[in-house]
Design a protein around this motif. Structure first.
Motif, PDB file in Angstrom:
ATOM      1  N   ARG A 105       0.797  -1.216   0.000  1.00 50.59           N
ATOM      2  CA  ARG A 105       0.000   0.000   0.000  1.00 50.59           C
ATOM      3  C   ARG A 105       0.835   1.274   0.000  1.00 50.59           C
ATOM      4  NH1 ARG A 105      -3.777   0.674  -2.562  1.00 50.59           N
ATOM      5  NH2 ARG A 105      -2.403   2.292  -3.323  1.00 50.59           N
ATOM      6  N   GLY A 106       1.955   1.289   0.675  1.00 51.83           N
ATOM      7  CA  GLY A 106       2.773   2.492   0.712  1.00 51.83           C
ATOM      8  C   GLY A 106       3.374   2.859  -0.627  1.00 51.83           C
ATOM      9  N   PHE A 107       3.304   1.952  -1.582  1.00 52.84           N
ATOM     10  CA  PHE A 107       3.818   2.193  -2.937  1.00 52.84           C
ATOM     11  C   PHE A 107       3.104   3.372  -3.594  1.00 52.84           C
ATOM     12  CE2 PHE A 107       2.981   1.051  -7.461  1.00 52.84           C
ATOM     13  CZ  PHE A 107       4.255   1.264  -7.956  1.00 52.84           C
ATOM     14  N   ASP A 108       1.826   3.528  -3.327  1.00 51.84           N
ATOM     15  CA  ASP A 108       1.036   4.646  -3.862  1.00 51.84           C
ATOM     16  C   ASP A 108       0.011   5.055  -2.815  1.00 51.84           C
ATOM     17  OD1 ASP A 108      -0.596   6.446  -5.161  1.00 51.84           O
ATOM     18  OD2 ASP A 108      -1.361   5.024  -6.642  1.00 51.84           O
ATOM     19  N   PRO A 109       0.367   5.998  -1.922  1.00 47.92           N
ATOM     20  CA  PRO A 109      -0.585   6.429  -0.893  1.00 47.92           C
ATOM     21  C   PRO A 109      -1.621   7.414  -1.412  1.00 47.92           C
ATOM     22  CG  PRO A 109       1.468   7.626  -0.650  1.00 47.92           C
ATOM     23  CD  PRO A 109       1.683   6.649  -1.768  1.00 47.92           C
ATOM     24  N   VAL A 110      -1.403   7.953  -2.607  1.00 49.98           N
ATOM     25  CA  VAL A 110      -2.286   8.998  -3.138  1.00 49.98           C
ATOM     26  C   VAL A 110      -3.630   8.436  -3.603  1.00 49.98           C
ATOM     27  CG1 VAL A 110      -2.574  10.709  -4.976  1.00 49.98           C
ATOM     28  CG2 VAL A 110      -0.376  10.513  -3.781  1.00 49.98           C
ATOM     29  N   SER A 111      -3.594   7.365  -4.392  1.00 49.35           N
ATOM     30  CA  SER A 111      -4.814   6.866  -5.042  1.00 49.35           C
ATOM     31  C   SER A 111      -5.956   6.553  -4.077  1.00 49.35           C
ATOM     32  CB  SER A 111      -4.489   5.634  -5.886  1.00 49.35           C
ATOM     33  OG  SER A 111      -3.660   5.990  -6.976  1.00 49.35           O
ATOM     34  N   PRO A 112      -5.704   5.892  -2.931  1.00 44.87           N
ATOM     35  CA  PRO A 112      -6.827   5.568  -2.047  1.00 44.87           C
ATOM     36  C   PRO A 112      -7.339   6.743  -1.227  1.00 44.87           C
ATOM     37  CG  PRO A 112      -4.792   4.772  -1.086  1.00 44.87           C
ATOM     38  CD  PRO A 112      -4.439   5.278  -2.456  1.00 44.87           C
ATOM     39  N   ILE A 113      -6.653   7.890  -1.292  1.00 41.00           N
ATOM     40  CA  ILE A 113      -7.054   9.066  -0.520  1.00 41.00           C
ATOM     41  C   ILE A 113      -7.905  10.026  -1.349  1.00 41.00           C
ATOM     42  CG2 ILE A 113      -6.128  11.169   0.574  1.00 41.00           C
ATOM     43  CD1 ILE A 113      -5.990   8.664   2.296  1.00 41.00           C
ATOM     44  N   LEU A 114      -7.682  10.062  -2.636  1.00 42.41           N
ATOM     45  CA  LEU A 114      -8.415  10.984  -3.504  1.00 42.41           C
ATOM     46  C   LEU A 114      -9.902  10.684  -3.555  1.00 42.41           C
ATOM     47  CD1 LEU A 114      -6.060  11.099  -6.610  1.00 42.41           C
ATOM     48  CD2 LEU A 114      -6.611  13.036  -5.145  1.00 42.41           C
ATOM     49  N   HIS A 115     -10.700  11.720  -3.782  1.00 35.72           N
ATOM     50  CA  HIS A 115     -12.102  11.511  -4.119  1.00 35.72           C
ATOM     51  C   HIS A 115     -12.173  10.964  -5.531  1.00 35.72           C
ATOM     52  CE1 HIS A 115     -13.122  14.004  -0.592  1.00 35.72           C
ATOM     53  NE2 HIS A 115     -14.307  13.417  -0.682  1.00 35.72           N
ATOM     54  N   TYR A 151      -1.170  17.020   0.479  1.00 30.87           N
ATOM     55  CA  TYR A 151      -0.161  18.086   0.543  1.00 30.87           C
ATOM     56  C   TYR A 151       1.189  17.506   0.980  1.00 30.87           C
ATOM     57  CZ  TYR A 151       2.455  21.860   2.851  1.00 30.87           C
ATOM     58  OH  TYR A 151       3.443  22.710   3.268  1.00 30.87           O
ATOM     59  N   ILE A 152       1.169  16.676   2.027  1.00 26.34           N
ATOM     60  CA  ILE A 152       2.408  16.094   2.546  1.00 26.34           C
ATOM     61  C   ILE A 152       3.018  15.134   1.519  1.00 26.34           C
ATOM     62  CG2 ILE A 152       3.368  14.569   4.326  1.00 26.34           C
ATOM     63  CD1 ILE A 152       1.247  15.757   6.248  1.00 26.34           C
ATOM     64  N   PHE A 153       2.169  14.324   0.893  1.00 28.53           N
ATOM     65  CA  PHE A 153       2.672  13.393  -0.127  1.00 28.53           C
ATOM     66  C   PHE A 153       3.308  14.153  -1.291  1.00 28.53           C
ATOM     67  CE2 PHE A 153      -1.017  10.318   1.107  1.00 28.53           C
ATOM     68  CZ  PHE A 153      -0.352   9.993   2.279  1.00 28.53           C
ATOM     69  N   SER A 154       2.723  15.306  -1.621  1.00 31.43           N
ATOM     70  CA  SER A 154       3.255  16.074  -2.759  1.00 31.43           C
ATOM     71  C   SER A 154       4.659  16.591  -2.479  1.00 31.43           C
ATOM     72  CB  SER A 154       2.326  17.255  -3.084  1.00 31.43           C
ATOM     73  OG  SER A 154       2.436  18.287  -2.110  1.00 31.43           O
ATOM     74  N   LEU A 155       4.998  16.760  -1.192  1.00 31.34           N
ATOM     75  CA  LEU A 155       6.323  17.239  -0.795  1.00 31.34           C
ATOM     76  C   LEU A 155       7.256  16.113  -0.372  1.00 31.34           C
ATOM     77  CD1 LEU A 155       5.159  20.258   1.421  1.00 31.34           C
ATOM     78  CD2 LEU A 155       6.081  20.378  -0.910  1.00 31.34           C
ATOM     79  N   SER A 156       6.733  14.873  -0.384  1.00 30.89           N
ATOM     80  CA  SER A 156       7.486  13.716   0.134  1.00 30.89           C
ATOM     81  C   SER A 156       7.869  13.914   1.587  1.00 30.89           C
ATOM     82  CB  SER A 156       8.733  13.448  -0.728  1.00 30.89           C
ATOM     83  OG  SER A 156       8.374  13.157  -2.050  1.00 30.89           O
ATOM     84  N   GLY A 157       6.988  14.553   2.334  1.00 31.08           N
ATOM     85  CA  GLY A 157       7.228  14.793   3.760  1.00 31.08           C
ATOM     86  C   GLY A 157       7.348  16.269   4.061  1.00 31.08           C
ATOM     87  N   GLY A 166       5.700   2.964   5.457  1.00 33.20           N
ATOM     88  CA  GLY A 166       6.903   3.372   4.739  1.00 33.20           C
ATOM     89  C   GLY A 166       6.751   4.676   3.984  1.00 33.20           C
ATOM     90  N   VAL A 167       5.727   5.469   4.341  1.00 31.83           N
ATOM     91  CA  VAL A 167       5.476   6.747   3.662  1.00 31.83           C
ATOM     92  C   VAL A 167       6.108   7.872   4.476  1.00 31.83           C
ATOM     93  CG1 VAL A 167       3.701   8.330   2.830  1.00 31.83           C
ATOM     94  CG2 VAL A 167       3.318   5.856   2.721  1.00 31.83           C
ATOM     95  N   ASN A 168       6.858   8.744   3.817  1.00 33.95           N
ATOM     96  CA  ASN A 168       7.480   9.864   4.514  1.00 33.95           C
ATOM     97  C   ASN A 168       6.432  10.881   4.942  1.00 33.95           C
ATOM     98  OD1 ASN A 168      10.115   8.935   4.241  1.00 33.95           O
ATOM     99  ND2 ASN A 168      10.395   9.924   2.262  1.00 33.95           N
ATOM    100  N   ILE A 169       6.375  11.161   6.223  1.00 27.96           N
ATOM    101  CA  ILE A 169       5.473  12.183   6.758  1.00 27.96           C
ATOM    102  C   ILE A 169       6.284  13.355   7.290  1.00 27.96           C
ATOM    103  CG2 ILE A 169       3.760  12.714   8.532  1.00 27.96           C
ATOM    104  CD1 ILE A 169       2.686  11.058   6.242  1.00 27.96           C
ATOM    105  N   ILE A 170       7.231  13.077   8.138  1.00 28.35           N
ATOM    106  CA  ILE A 170       8.102  14.129   8.667  1.00 28.35           C
ATOM    107  C   ILE A 170       9.494  13.965   8.062  1.00 28.35           C
ATOM    108  CG2 ILE A 170       9.196  15.089  10.720  1.00 28.35           C
ATOM    109  CD1 ILE A 170       6.792  14.162  12.328  1.00 28.35           C
ATOM    110  N   SER A 171       9.908  14.948   7.296  1.00 31.13           N
ATOM    111  CA  SER A 171      11.256  14.949   6.729  1.00 31.13           C
ATOM    112  C   SER A 171      11.584  16.373   6.326  1.00 31.13           C
ATOM    113  CB  SER A 171      11.343  14.011   5.521  1.00 31.13           C
ATOM    114  OG  SER A 171      10.487  14.459   4.494  1.00 31.13           O
ATOM    115  N   ALA A 172      12.839  16.656   6.217  1.00 31.99           N
ATOM    116  CA  ALA A 172      13.256  17.993   5.798  1.00 31.99           C
ATOM    117  C   ALA A 172      13.152  18.081   4.288  1.00 31.99           C
ATOM    118  CB  ALA A 172      14.682  18.259   6.259  1.00 31.99           C
ATOM    119  N   PRO A 173      12.262  18.916   3.778  1.00 38.75           N
ATOM    120  CA  PRO A 173      12.132  19.040   2.320  1.00 38.75           C
ATOM    121  C   PRO A 173      13.452  19.452   1.683  1.00 38.75           C
ATOM    122  CG  PRO A 173      10.313  20.139   3.442  1.00 38.75           C
ATOM    123  CD  PRO A 173      11.322  19.781   4.499  1.00 38.75           C
TER     124      PRO A 173
END
Length: 549
Positions: free
Chosen positions: A212-222, A365-371, A400-407
């Motif tokens: 699932r962490g391979f693509d976290p975007v698809s299951p979140i979108l409307h 928003y967070i996924f778009s920045l990779s954290g 395995g999805v980056n949430i907190i990281s230094a952009p």
């Protein structure tokens, strides 16, 4: 799909919860009655003895099922005899227990190899939503057992299809290699048992394993297709299935298409429907008119369902979708790059959307920045007012999805396939799994990114091409698909936009049938709740093997 039971006498069919779903997905009660089944019972419920009748047990090979079976015969037999069909391999200890207490009543014991749930023509599940927590919770005590069970279910799918596929997995993900090893080993063991002394060669098919962490975007979108919008309401799921040809025709269509379709159908057929109904009123019923009326009712049901989708869309979803798509795709409708994702997110946070919708936007928003930075994340959490429910966001790290990281200015996202602008403005995102499917059928997957656990014949090629050393032959589409099948399995749940990709790629390529499966099918709300629950304490003993789901 359903096993062929002996039908020369009237019988009772006894099912566990998993096989009840399995049988329901494959046939109707009338089909069972045609096979001599007069009564269908629940294995776990109290049942009146019918000692003059023989019983068919179709059940999972678990201790709970076997114990329930033994209880039917150990003291006072409820039935004259038992014909036992297991969905999968029955462990020796369970088989020996059955022999010990019930041998004189058992007439047949067979293993069917059918422990997956056929959901649609090209979609299957393991019917196990609990696998998400079992695999991703840091407190899980049965992750390995869950992966073992999923591997068994994937193997029975391959056996049902007559495939001995090569196995590949997405590299650098925690669970994909482990599952790939299990699937490959169990496939080998299965075919050794199936054909003792005769080695079965690999077929021209592949299994690809991702998580699932391979693509976290698809299951979140409307998602604005008919199926995704309707299946958010699970109460109607049973009403919409493969028997409804209109549903099959429309389920992957965008809500924008549906409104035009039903408007056209309504005005075109209005006079015809009225005439048929009046004809029945004065001339009586006949088969043709009854079929016409049923068609009217079917279209009416779908018309109302589509209207509900459109109302939902117009009320609030439409306002969210532009921001979501811009964040997901990284550019607006005109193709202009989103340079400041916060400016895209802010209007969503200021609007009176639901908390879940705001959380989804924050995640995109967070996924778009990779954290993002911890400071920025804290501000977002305060804005959405989920200070005491931070797990909705923080627990994505367990996948395995980056949430907190230094952009970083040098962070690089995976490249995506270029696609022609032929979709709706508010549905521009394409699930990553579609890129993978297309690369796989074209033999373009990078071997470092997608290592082989085992390889299928080198001639496998989704385009239908074969090696010059192989004998060329003409074949029908079904023949070619039988020799070029791609099975994609997503650990941790798949969403409806991803299931749709299997049909789209199969239709576009035509020489390769793509099948997609997972532990279960996700909806955005259910996924968020599952993510949040990952922080809960040590899990109670998990019951995955009890319902084989």
């Amino acid at each position: 799909m359903i096993p062929s039971f002996p039908s020369h006498f009237l019988q009772i069919l006894i099912l566990d919860p998993f096989t009840t779903k399995l049988v329901s997905s494959c046939c109707k009660m009338s089909d069972l009655m045609a096979e001599g089944i007069t009564i269908v019972e629940d294995l776990y419920k109290s049942r009146e003895p019918v000692p003059e009748m023989k019983a068919i047990y179709f059940m999972s090979p678990t201790s709970k099922c076997v114990d329930a079976f033994i209880a039917d015969f150990k003291l006072k037999p409820k039935y004259k005899a038992a014909y036992v069909y297991f969905t999968d391999y029955c462990p020796d200890d369970l088989f020996n227990n059955m022999k010990l207490y019930c041998a004189k009543y058992i007439r047949v014991v067979k293993e069917i190899n059918l422990s997956f749930l056929p959901y649609e023509a090209q979609v299957f599940t393991c019917d196990n939503p609990g696998a998400f927590r079992s695999i991703y919770s840091p407190h899980s005590q049965d992750k390995r057992r869950t992966l073992e069970t999923m591997a068994d279910q994937i193997v029975t799918l391959c056996a049902t299809l007559g495939e001995y596929p090569g196995v590949r997995y997405k590299n650098n993900m925690e669970n994909t290699k482990a599952l790939a090893e299990l699937v490959d080993n169990k496939l080998s063991a299965h075919y050794e048992l199936d054909e003792p002394g005769k080695k079965k060669e690999k077929t021209q098919a592949q299994v690809l394993i991702v998580e699932r962490g391979f693509d976290p975007v698809s299951p979140i979108l409307h998602e604005l297709t008919y199926q995704a919008m309707e299946m958010a309401d699970t109460s109607i799921e049973a009403l919409l299935n493969e028997d409804d040809m209109l549903w099959v025709k429309l389920r992957h269509r965008h809500i924008g298409f549906l409104s035009m379709f039903f408007c056209s159908v309504y005005w075109k057929r209005k006079g015809e429907w009225k005439g048929n109904i009046m004809s029945m009123k004065y001339s009586g019923y006949n088969n043709i008119l009854i079929k016409s009326l049923l068609s009217v009712l079917q279209k009416t049901v779908h018309l109302h369902l589509a209207e509900d989708c459109m109302n939902q869309y117009q009320k609030s979803v439409e306002k969210l979708c532009k921001a979501e798509q811009d964040l997901a795709v990284g550019s607006d409708v005109e193709g202009v790059k989103v340079k400041d994702p916060m400016r895209t997110l802010l209007p969503v946070l200021l609007h009176n959307h639901s908390t879940h919708d705001k959380i989804r936007a924050v995640l995109l928003y967070i996924f778009s920045l990779s954290g993002t930075t911890e400071e920025n994340l804290n501000k977002l959490i305060q804005n959405v007012k989920i200070e005491h429910e931070r797990e909705f966001i923080l627990n994505w790290k367990e996948l395995g999805v980056n949430i907190i990281s230094a952009p970083s200015l040098f962070s690089r996202k995976p490249s995506r396939r270029e696609r022609p602008e032929e979709t709706y403005n508010l549905s521009r995102w394409t699930p990553v799994i579609k890129d993978v499917m297309e690369d796989a059928v074209e033999n373009k997957l990078d071997t470092k990114e997608w290592p082989h656990q085992s390889e299928c014949p080198a001639a496998w090629n989704g385009s239908g091409a074969v090696s010059a050393r192989q004998k060329q032959k003409t074949s029908t589409l079904d023949d070619r698909r039988g020799g070029a099948r791609l099975i994609v399995f997503v650990i941790g749940g798949m969403c409806y936009s991803e299931t749709r990709c299997a049909y789209q790629v199969s239709q576009a390529v035509k020489s390769c049938q793509v099948i997609i499966g997972s532990s279960h099918i996700l909806t955005p709300t259910a996924l968020l709740e599952d993510i949040k629950a990952l922080s809960k304490g040590p899990m109670e003993t998990f019951t995955i093997c009890e319902n084989h789901a």
